[in-house]
Enzyme design. Structure first.
Site, mmCIF file in Angstrom:
data_model
loop_
_atom_site.group_PDB
_atom_site.id
_atom_site.type_symbol
_atom_site.label_atom_id
_atom_site.label_comp_id
_atom_site.label_asym_id
_atom_site.label_seq_id
_atom_site.Cartn_x
_atom_site.Cartn_y
_atom_site.Cartn_z
ATOM 1 N N ARG A 118 0.816 -1.208 0.000
ATOM 2 C CA ARG A 118 0.000 0.000 0.000
ATOM 3 C C ARG A 118 0.856 1.266 0.000
ATOM 4 O O ARG A 118 0.555 2.225 -0.705
ATOM 5 C CB ARG A 118 -0.954 -0.007 1.206
ATOM 6 C CG ARG A 118 -1.866 1.207 1.319
ATOM 7 C CD ARG A 118 -2.471 1.666 0.003
ATOM 8 N NE ARG A 118 -3.088 0.607 -0.769
ATOM 9 C CZ ARG A 118 -3.339 0.671 -2.067
ATOM 10 N NH1 ARG A 118 -2.986 1.744 -2.769
ATOM 11 N NH2 ARG A 118 -3.911 -0.331 -2.685
ATOM 12 N N LYS A 153 1.655 24.673 -4.452
ATOM 13 C CA LYS A 153 0.409 24.065 -3.955
ATOM 14 C C LYS A 153 0.533 22.542 -4.004
ATOM 15 O O LYS A 153 -0.134 21.858 -4.772
ATOM 16 C CB LYS A 153 -0.778 24.565 -4.774
ATOM 17 C CG LYS A 153 -0.986 26.069 -4.644
ATOM 18 C CD LYS A 153 -2.085 26.581 -5.544
ATOM 19 C CE LYS A 153 -2.235 28.095 -5.415
ATOM 20 N NZ LYS A 153 -3.266 28.636 -6.331
ATOM 21 N N LYS A 185 4.328 39.240 -4.663
ATOM 22 C CA LYS A 185 2.916 39.143 -5.010
ATOM 23 C C LYS A 185 2.179 40.377 -4.503
ATOM 24 O O LYS A 185 2.783 41.304 -3.942
ATOM 25 C CB LYS A 185 2.339 37.847 -4.441
ATOM 26 C CG LYS A 185 3.128 36.613 -4.892
ATOM 27 C CD LYS A 185 2.437 35.326 -4.553
ATOM 28 C CE LYS A 185 1.352 35.012 -5.551
ATOM 29 N NZ LYS A 185 0.758 33.667 -5.354
ATOM 30 N N GLU A 214 4.663 39.534 -9.550
ATOM 31 C CA GLU A 214 3.289 39.354 -10.026
ATOM 32 C C GLU A 214 2.703 40.707 -10.397
ATOM 33 O O GLU A 214 2.785 41.661 -9.620
ATOM 34 C CB GLU A 214 2.449 38.707 -8.929
ATOM 35 C CG GLU A 214 1.006 38.455 -9.326
ATOM 36 C CD GLU A 214 0.213 37.847 -8.190
ATOM 37 O OE1 GLU A 214 0.044 36.620 -8.177
ATOM 38 O OE2 GLU A 214 -0.215 38.611 -7.301
ATOM 39 N N ASP A 235 -1.047 37.908 -13.840
ATOM 40 C CA ASP A 235 -2.092 37.282 -13.042
ATOM 41 C C ASP A 235 -3.489 37.556 -13.584
ATOM 42 O O ASP A 235 -3.903 38.707 -13.726
ATOM 43 C CB ASP A 235 -1.992 37.787 -11.598
ATOM 44 C CG ASP A 235 -2.914 37.035 -10.654
ATOM 45 O OD1 ASP A 235 -3.132 35.830 -10.869
ATOM 46 O OD2 ASP A 235 -3.419 37.648 -9.705
#
Length: 298
Positions: A118, A153, A185, A214, A235
């Site tokens: 597994r 992410k 950002k 960004e 963006d």
């Protein structure tokens, strides 16, 4: 884990010690403090040897075969049977495989094979799912210069494996974390007082670290380039606006389309002339590739 397996992992751009730690943690979840698989210990003689095939249950792109092999090898060491396992690769990472294809064959103590099953499949299925999803994006961008990028992410603890899977699927990696690339950002811009100020502060603090900025508008893109930025994240821009930024910025900066991208729109976005499309879904939303272990006992 064998020395040959460690070399194979290094050649793939993976740190064998990091892979070992991931596997050790995953096995600990299954085996508990006593390091045992109660079902296999109860039902399978310690002397029994078996051969098992790792088989694709769906079409896709495989990634993580060396990692899965390391799981079997480390399980044999961890459970203390005194016997090793042998893994013979049939497929290779990055290859397209069809449902029913044998990817690898594993021979060793049957208890070890089933104890490791597994954990080996969890990692292999996950990595192959990321590679399969990435290949779909890479295929959609064929004919343009654009490449598909991953993001941060990722599944906590599995970033190195998932980013490797992106590479195996035909994509490319962005920064590994917060330490290796500065990414300015919106919140950084607001806190610093604007694009130029934020860029200047990063450059002064970390002159040797790559900087990405960004931007949301053409004006911000121009401001960032004039401040010295050589990599822009565009963006949530429409294809028309992306093409306009490409025309204005030219080759003064690498350009990445980001935010709200879908596979259906990939070709249109790639055709605007951007260098990259960043897609968080490669790692946060890829379904697994179904892969199984079919045992053939002797």
């Amino acid at each position: 884990m064998t020395a040959a397996r460690e070399r194979e992992l290094r050649e793939a751009g993976l740190d064998p010690e990091q892979v070992r730690l991931i596997i050790d943690g995953a096995l600990a979840e299954d085996l508990g403090p006593d390091l045992r698989d109660v079902t296999s210990v109860a039902t399978i003689p310690v002397t029994q040897t078996g051969t098992a095939d790792v088989v694709a249950r769906a079409d896709g792109v495989v990634a993580g075969l060396a990692v899965a092999a390391a799981v079997f090898e480390l399980t044999a060491q961890l459970t203390g049977t005194g016997r090793t396992v042998e893994v013979s690769m049939v497929a290779r990472d990055g290859a397209r495989v069809a449902r029913g294809a044998v990817l690898a064959t594993v021979t060793g103590p049957t208890r070890t094979l089933l104890t490791a099953e597994r954990t080996a499949l969890n990692l292999l299925c996950r990595m192959s799912g990321v590679a399969t999803h990435t290949r779909a994006w890479a295929d959609a961008l064929a004919g343009s210069k654009a490449m598909v990028l991953d993001t941060r992410k990722t599944t906590p603890g599995l970033r190195a494996l998932e980013k490797y899977a992106v590479r195996a699927g035909g994509g490319t990696n962005k920064r590994m974390g917060l330490h290796d690339v500065a990414m300015i950002k919106d919140n950084h811009k607001y806190a610093a007082g604007g694009v130029a100020a934020a860029y200047r502060r990063v450059r002064e603090a970390f002159p040797d670290v790559p900087v990405q900025v960004e931007v949301d508008t053409l004006a911000e893109a121009v401001e960032a380039v004039e401040a010295g930025a050589t990599f822009l994240l565009l963006d949530n821009m429409s294809p028309a606006l992306l093409a306009e930024v490409v025309a204005v910025v030219g080759d003064r900066a690498e350009l990445e389309a980001t935010g709200g991208l879908t596979l259906a729109d990939a070709a249109e976005v790639g055709a605007t002339g951007v260098d990259f499309l960043s897609v968080g879904a490669l790692t946060h939303s890829s379904p697994i590739l179904d892969i199984a272990l079919d045992l053939r006992t002797e």
